[in-house]
Scaffold this motif. Structure first.
Motif, PDB file in Angstrom:
ATOM      1  N   ILE A   1       0.853  -1.206   0.000  1.00 34.05           N
ATOM      2  CA  ILE A   1       0.000   0.000   0.000  1.00 34.05           C
ATOM      3  C   ILE A   1       0.882   1.247   0.000  1.00 34.05           C
ATOM      4  O   ILE A   1       0.634   2.197  -0.760  1.00 34.05           O
ATOM      5  CB  ILE A   1      -0.955  -0.005   1.219  1.00 34.05           C
ATOM      6  CG1 ILE A   1      -1.933  -1.180   1.129  1.00 34.05           C
ATOM      7  CG2 ILE A   1      -1.735   1.314   1.306  1.00 34.05           C
ATOM      8  CD1 ILE A   1      -2.725  -1.433   2.415  1.00 34.05           C
ATOM      9  N   GLN A   2       1.931   1.227   0.844  1.00 27.14           N
ATOM     10  CA  GLN A   2       2.853   2.371   0.909  1.00 27.14           C
ATOM     11  C   GLN A   2       3.581   2.577  -0.427  1.00 27.14           C
ATOM     12  O   GLN A   2       3.880   3.707  -0.815  1.00 27.14           O
ATOM     13  CB  GLN A   2       3.880   2.170   2.033  1.00 27.14           C
ATOM     14  CG  GLN A   2       3.276   2.324   3.426  1.00 27.14           C
ATOM     15  CD  GLN A   2       4.196   1.781   4.519  1.00 27.14           C
ATOM     16  OE1 GLN A   2       5.314   1.322   4.250  1.00 27.14           O
ATOM     17  NE2 GLN A   2       3.719   1.814   5.757  1.00 27.14           N
ATOM     18  N   GLN A   3       3.844   1.462  -1.135  1.00 31.72           N
ATOM     19  CA  GLN A   3       4.497   1.551  -2.442  1.00 31.72           C
ATOM     20  C   GLN A   3       3.546   2.031  -3.533  1.00 31.72           C
ATOM     21  O   GLN A   3       3.961   2.255  -4.659  1.00 31.72           O
ATOM     22  CB  GLN A   3       5.075   0.177  -2.829  1.00 31.72           C
ATOM     23  CG  GLN A   3       6.283  -0.241  -2.007  1.00 31.72           C
ATOM     24  CD  GLN A   3       6.723  -1.662  -2.347  1.00 31.72           C
ATOM     25  OE1 GLN A   3       6.226  -2.639  -1.779  1.00 31.72           O
ATOM     26  NE2 GLN A   3       7.640  -1.793  -3.286  1.00 31.72           N
ATOM     27  N   LYS A   4       2.263   2.135  -3.173  1.00 24.46           N
ATOM     28  CA  LYS A   4       1.224   2.599  -4.108  1.00 24.46           C
ATOM     29  C   LYS A   4       1.159   1.735  -5.363  1.00 24.46           C
ATOM     30  O   LYS A   4       1.193   2.235  -6.496  1.00 24.46           O
ATOM     31  CB  LYS A   4       1.446   4.082  -4.470  1.00 24.46           C
ATOM     32  CG  LYS A   4       1.335   4.980  -3.257  1.00 24.46           C
ATOM     33  CD  LYS A   4       1.478   6.438  -3.601  1.00 24.46           C
ATOM     34  CE  LYS A   4       1.277   7.286  -2.355  1.00 24.46           C
ATOM     35  NZ  LYS A   4       1.593   8.703  -2.562  1.00 24.46           N
TER      36      LYS A   4
ATOM     37  N   CYS B   1      -8.246  -0.839   0.067  1.00 25.19           N
ATOM     38  CA  CYS B   1      -9.464  -0.310  -0.567  1.00 25.19           C
ATOM     39  C   CYS B   1      -9.591   1.190  -0.305  1.00 25.19           C
ATOM     40  O   CYS B   1      -9.929   1.965  -1.206  1.00 25.19           O
ATOM     41  CB  CYS B   1     -10.701  -1.031  -0.043  1.00 25.19           C
ATOM     42  SG  CYS B   1     -10.780  -2.792  -0.453  1.00 25.19           S
ATOM     43  N   ALA B   2      -9.306   1.607   0.951  1.00 28.53           N
ATOM     44  CA  ALA B   2      -9.402   3.035   1.316  1.00 28.53           C
ATOM     45  C   ALA B   2      -8.391   3.866   0.539  1.00 28.53           C
ATOM     46  O   ALA B   2      -8.637   5.045   0.245  1.00 28.53           O
ATOM     47  CB  ALA B   2      -9.187   3.194   2.819  1.00 28.53           C
ATOM     48  N   ALA B   3      -7.262   3.223   0.175  1.00 29.19           N
ATOM     49  CA  ALA B   3      -6.236   3.914  -0.611  1.00 29.19           C
ATOM     50  C   ALA B   3      -6.534   3.857  -2.109  1.00 29.19           C
ATOM     51  O   ALA B   3      -5.709   4.243  -2.931  1.00 29.19           O
ATOM     52  CB  ALA B   3      -4.867   3.306  -0.323  1.00 29.19           C
ATOM     53  N   LYS B   4      -7.721   3.358  -2.444  1.00 32.55           N
ATOM     54  CA  LYS B   4      -8.184   3.268  -3.844  1.00 32.55           C
ATOM     55  C   LYS B   4      -7.341   2.303  -4.689  1.00 32.55           C
ATOM     56  O   LYS B   4      -7.155   2.495  -5.883  1.00 32.55           O
ATOM     57  CB  LYS B   4      -8.202   4.654  -4.520  1.00 32.55           C
ATOM     58  CG  LYS B   4      -9.088   5.687  -3.824  1.00 32.55           C
ATOM     59  CD  LYS B   4     -10.554   5.400  -4.071  1.00 32.55           C
ATOM     60  CE  LYS B   4     -11.468   6.500  -3.567  1.00 32.55           C
ATOM     61  NZ  LYS B   4     -11.719   6.476  -2.135  1.00 32.55           N
ATOM     62  N   ILE B   5      -6.804   1.268  -4.012  1.00 29.80           N
ATOM     63  CA  ILE B   5      -6.065   0.218  -4.725  1.00 29.80           C
ATOM     64  C   ILE B   5      -7.014  -0.966  -4.911  1.00 29.80           C
ATOM     65  O   ILE B   5      -7.502  -1.523  -3.925  1.00 29.80           O
ATOM     66  CB  ILE B   5      -4.815  -0.232  -3.933  1.00 29.80           C
ATOM     67  CG1 ILE B   5      -3.822   0.936  -3.770  1.00 29.80           C
ATOM     68  CG2 ILE B   5      -4.131  -1.408  -4.635  1.00 29.80           C
ATOM     69  CD1 ILE B   5      -2.674   0.638  -2.816  1.00 29.80           C
ATOM     70  N   PRO B   6      -7.310  -1.362  -6.154  1.00 24.43           N
ATOM     71  CA  PRO B   6      -8.171  -2.531  -6.362  1.00 24.43           C
ATOM     72  C   PRO B   6      -7.509  -3.792  -5.803  1.00 24.43           C
ATOM     73  O   PRO B   6      -6.302  -3.988  -5.974  1.00 24.43           O
ATOM     74  CB  PRO B   6      -8.310  -2.629  -7.884  1.00 24.43           C
ATOM     75  CG  PRO B   6      -7.806  -1.337  -8.426  1.00 24.43           C
ATOM     76  CD  PRO B   6      -6.849  -0.786  -7.421  1.00 24.43           C
TER      77      PRO B   6
END
Length: 300
Positions: free
Chosen positions: A66-69, A91-96
């Protein structure tokens, strides 16, 4: 059906968190995922994160992705409950998020891909009924008690063997999906004098571990062995059926191809199913060679 449109870019980065690379099924999943990603020049798979059956480690690895986006996160949860919060963070970070094999307790994911473990367990139970027409004593080697596939494979099997009330499960134990653990458990059961007519193991390594223990006690010909996974690898379940060690196994599809297809649908903005249930194939001595050829990745 659902759809996810990823922003237009030249390269899409995928992070994959694997529950345990040491299991042959999961090693094969990794191989297949790497193969299918390479078919698409615009996809990049980061080094696969191995949780080594440690949920706390897997939580940390997912949070690192998540941190690596990463553009897409794929997760094979070690356990459902601990992995739910980090998946929700993604999900909150908008990563599918695509979840393979074992579910998490949230609806925020983009897709779940896996086999129907109740159906596979039932098919194994139907085979047990066929192998033990007069009834008999069954021992069951389970995976990890909190894993959904273990729960479902147990339920399906028990439902199916209820057709013959003379079939009894006399022992069952967690062997953590591992061949070595299953060998030790089976040795203990045999040494205790338990009469065993059939072993039902929740994966092929455990079935083969039990076979090894029975072999050591010269009882391998008195007992039938059923596994699940049906991997097309030299020491996998399909070859074991061909060699007469296992009476049968059931192909548990890895979902690797479907995961990559789903990522490409996200890239192209196309619709895909948010729940993809993959079919199984029963492997018997009659079709083992054909099934092996169909699923063999060694030359790809």
């Amino acid at each position: 059906m659902t759809s996810v449109q990823l922003p237009k870019k030249d390269k899409y980065v995928i992070g994959y968190s694997q529950s345990n690379n040491a299991e042959p099924y999961r090693a094969q999943l990794n191989t297949q995922l790497e193969y299918y990603v390479k078919q698409h020049p615009n996809l990049q798979l980061l080094p696969i994160a191995d949780a080594a059956q440690d949920s706390a480690r897997q939580v940390s690895q997912v949070q690192q992705f998540i941190q690596q986006k990463v553009d897409v996160l794929i997760v094979s949860p070690n356990e459902s409950d601990p992995l739910t919060p980090p998946v929700e963070q993604a999900c909150a970070a908008k990563i599918p998020v695509i979840v393979l094999d074992r579910s998490v307790n949230t609806d925020c994911i983009s897709a779940f891909i896996g086999g129907d473990n109740v159906a596979i367990g039932k098919a194994a139970g139907d085979l047990a009924v066929k192998l033990l027409p007069q009834g008999g004593n069954v021992v069951e080697l389970r995976g990890i008690m909190s894993n959904q596939p273990q729960i479902d494979r147990d339920k399906g099997f028990r439902d199916a063997i209820a057709a013959n009330p003379n079939i009894k499960i006399v022992k069952d134990q967690d062997a953590k999906w591992l061949k070595e653990d299953a060998t030790k458990v089976m040795q203990q059961w045999l040494q205790s004098g338990t009469k065993i007519d059939l072993v039902y193991a929740h994966n092929d390594p455990m079935a083969l571990g039990a076979y090894l223990a029975a072999s050591g006690a010269n009882k391998q010909n008195d007992i039938k062995f059923i596994g699940i996974d049906g991997l097309a690898i030299p020491d996998g379940g399909i070859r074991a059926v061909e060699n007469g060690q296992l009476a049968g196994t059931f192909v548990y599809p890895t979902g690797a191809k479907e995961a990559v297809d789903t990522v490409m649908n996200m890239v192209d903005g196309k619709e895909f199913s948010s729940k993809q249930v993959l079919p199984t194939t029963a492997v018997t001595k009659d079709n083992a060679a054909k099934v092996y050829a169909e699923y063999d990745f060694s030359n790809k």
